[in-house]
Design a protein around this motif. Structure first.
Motif, PDB file in Angstrom:
ATOM      1  N   SER A 104       0.907  -0.808  -0.552  1.00  0.00           N
ATOM      2  CA  SER A 104       0.160   0.520   0.308  1.00  0.00           C
ATOM      3  C   SER A 104       1.370   1.292   0.532  1.00  0.00           C
ATOM      4  CB  SER A 104      -0.750   0.066   1.344  1.00  0.00           C
ATOM      5  OG  SER A 104       0.262  -0.337   2.928  1.00  0.00           O
TER       6      SER A 104
ATOM      7  N   PHE B   1      -5.032   0.929   0.830  1.00  0.00           N
ATOM      8  CA  PHE B   1      -5.514   0.184   1.401  1.00  0.00           C
ATOM      9  C   PHE B   1      -7.260  -0.242   1.557  1.00  0.00           C
ATOM     10  CE2 PHE B   1      -6.699  -3.680   3.997  1.00  0.00           C
ATOM     11  CZ  PHE B   1      -5.938  -4.116   4.206  1.00  0.00           C
TER      12      PHE B   1
ATOM     13  N   SER C 218      -0.993  -5.855   5.394  1.00  0.00           N
ATOM     14  CA  SER C 218      -0.107  -4.732   4.916  1.00  0.00           C
ATOM     15  C   SER C 218       0.552  -4.141   5.911  1.00  0.00           C
ATOM     16  CB  SER C 218      -1.020  -2.873   3.939  1.00  0.00           C
ATOM     17  OG  SER C 218      -0.289  -2.658   3.417  1.00  0.00           O
TER      18      SER C 218
ATOM     19  N   GLY D  45       4.860  -7.617  -1.092  1.00  0.00           N
ATOM     20  CA  GLY D  45       3.455  -7.023  -1.060  1.00  0.00           C
ATOM     21  C   GLY D  45       2.552  -7.149  -2.855  1.00  0.00           C
TER      22      GLY D  45
END
Ligand SMILES: *Cc1c(COP(=O)(O)O)cnc(C)c1O
Length: 360
Positions: free
Chosen positions: A127, A179, A159, A133
């Protein structure tokens, strides 16, 4: 007996800090982060002390998770960085570890795996930290793919924050917005809060918090904070004075004579050095506590010893107790003098230092 360098680990303080993390969101879960051998405190001892009340534990990799299982820990264990190679997946499945997934490649690997039992997956989004991620544009697609796989049981949306310790930072706000927007169409449990977010950003408290450094009693913040100020030191690093000398003005102390006495000075030598994990970069003036009184380091920290100013310390003698950080001196304060953070101080304590556990 022997050299006095000791790290005393107060397990009551550890439990109290965990309870503080829980108290801010009592109906949600808190994964106690004990990676890197419990931030240097001894992961198995900490986990055993918290096992009756912990919701789950978090570690960096499968080796750390297996060590906990072999140590008798039965609560769920989350692998924060997921798996590195495909051969970990059957072990993750058999041990029922919770497993982060942070890339599309990992989802492909998971889809090929032959598992006895489906795994709980924590789907990590990038994020804005830009380390690990799935990118926001791919996130919903990745989630939907996971929901199709027989290898997957439950999915948690995850996250991590880059700057949650800076309560004035815009970065956290942007990460939260990213997010929330990305996950708006997904109905699944969420985990985004580290210690700083758990304590300082109410809107990040969802189904699972992930407190780490706060459990060890170190504040993530630079300034005083009503919750963080209630944390209790878990590790007290201590040793003893092993020699004393009275020096005249003009005499130098230790390697390179970094310190030259300006006035007549009583110098104490302490059995603690950088090979114990005390930071070599601790500046002149770094605080230490001798006989319960505050004084400071003079001269360079060497491998096995360091030197302190005893000129104004009452009753200082060979054998006097020296606290380097802990109950009476926050590690965060020492860290600032050494241009580092409490995380590196705790994880840097070496095995030469005796570990003593109290309140087991
Ligand atoms: C280490 C870690 C945490 C804990 O962070 P603290 O700053 O110590 O609270 C939480 N989440 C992830 C993914 C981590 O790697």
């Amino acid at each position: 007996m022997g050299r006095a360098a000791t790290a005393t680990i107060n397990l009551n303080a550890f439990r109290d800090n965990y309870r503080l993390a829980k108290s801010v969101a009592p109906h949600q879960q808190a994964v106690a982060i004990i990676k890197a051998d419990g931030y240097g405190h001894g992961a198995i001892k900490l986990a055993l002390a918290l096992e009756p009340e912990a919701d789950a534990f978090g570690v960096a990799c499968i080796e750390e998770a297996l060590e906990l299982r072999h140590g008798g820990i039965k609560k769920p264990i989350l692998l924060l960085e997921g798996f590195f190679t495909a051969d970990e997946l059957p072990i993750i499945s058999d041990n029922q570890f919770w497993c982060a997934v942070h890339s599309l490649e990992q989802i492909e690997t998971l889809a090929q795996a032959n598992l006895n039992r489906p795994i709980n997956i924590w789907l990590k989004m990038d994020s804005g930290m830009h380390r690990l991620g799935v990118m926001p544009n791919d996130y919903v697609m990745a989630y939907e793919k996971l929901t199709q796989l027989p290898q997957v049981h439950q999915i948690v949306l995850m996250s991590h924050f880059a700057s949650a310790d800076d309560l004035t930072s815009e970065i956290t706000r942007k990460q939260i917005d990213c997010f929330n927007q990305t996950t708006a169409s997904i109905d699944a449990p969420i985990s985004i809060a580290n210690s700083a977010a758990t304590l300082g950003h109410e809107e990040t408290r969802h189904e699972f918090q992930r407190p780490g450094i706060m459990l060890y009693g170190a504040t993530p913040f630079e300034h005083s904070h009503p919750l963080a100020d209630q944390l209790k030191a878990v590790m007290t690093l201590s040793s003893e004075i092993i020699a004393i000398r009275a020096l005249d003005a003009g005499e130098g102390v230790g390697y390179s004579h970094r310190h030259v006495c300006q006035t007549p000075t009583k110098v104490g030598t302490v059995a603690m050095g950088y090979a114990d994990g005390y930071p070599r970069h601790a500046k002149e003036g770094t605080p230490v506590i001798v006989n319960g009184q505050r004084t400071q380091i003079i001269g360079r920290v060497s491998m096995d010893m360091l030197t302190v100013d005893l000129t104004h310390i009452k009753d200082a003698k060979v054998g006097s107790r020296v606290e380097l950080w802990g109950d009476n001196l926050p590690a965060a304060e020492v860290a600032r003098y050494a241009n580092t953070i409490p995380y590196t101080l705790f994880t840097g304590v070496t095995r030469r230092v005796h570990k003593k556990y109290v309140n087991e």
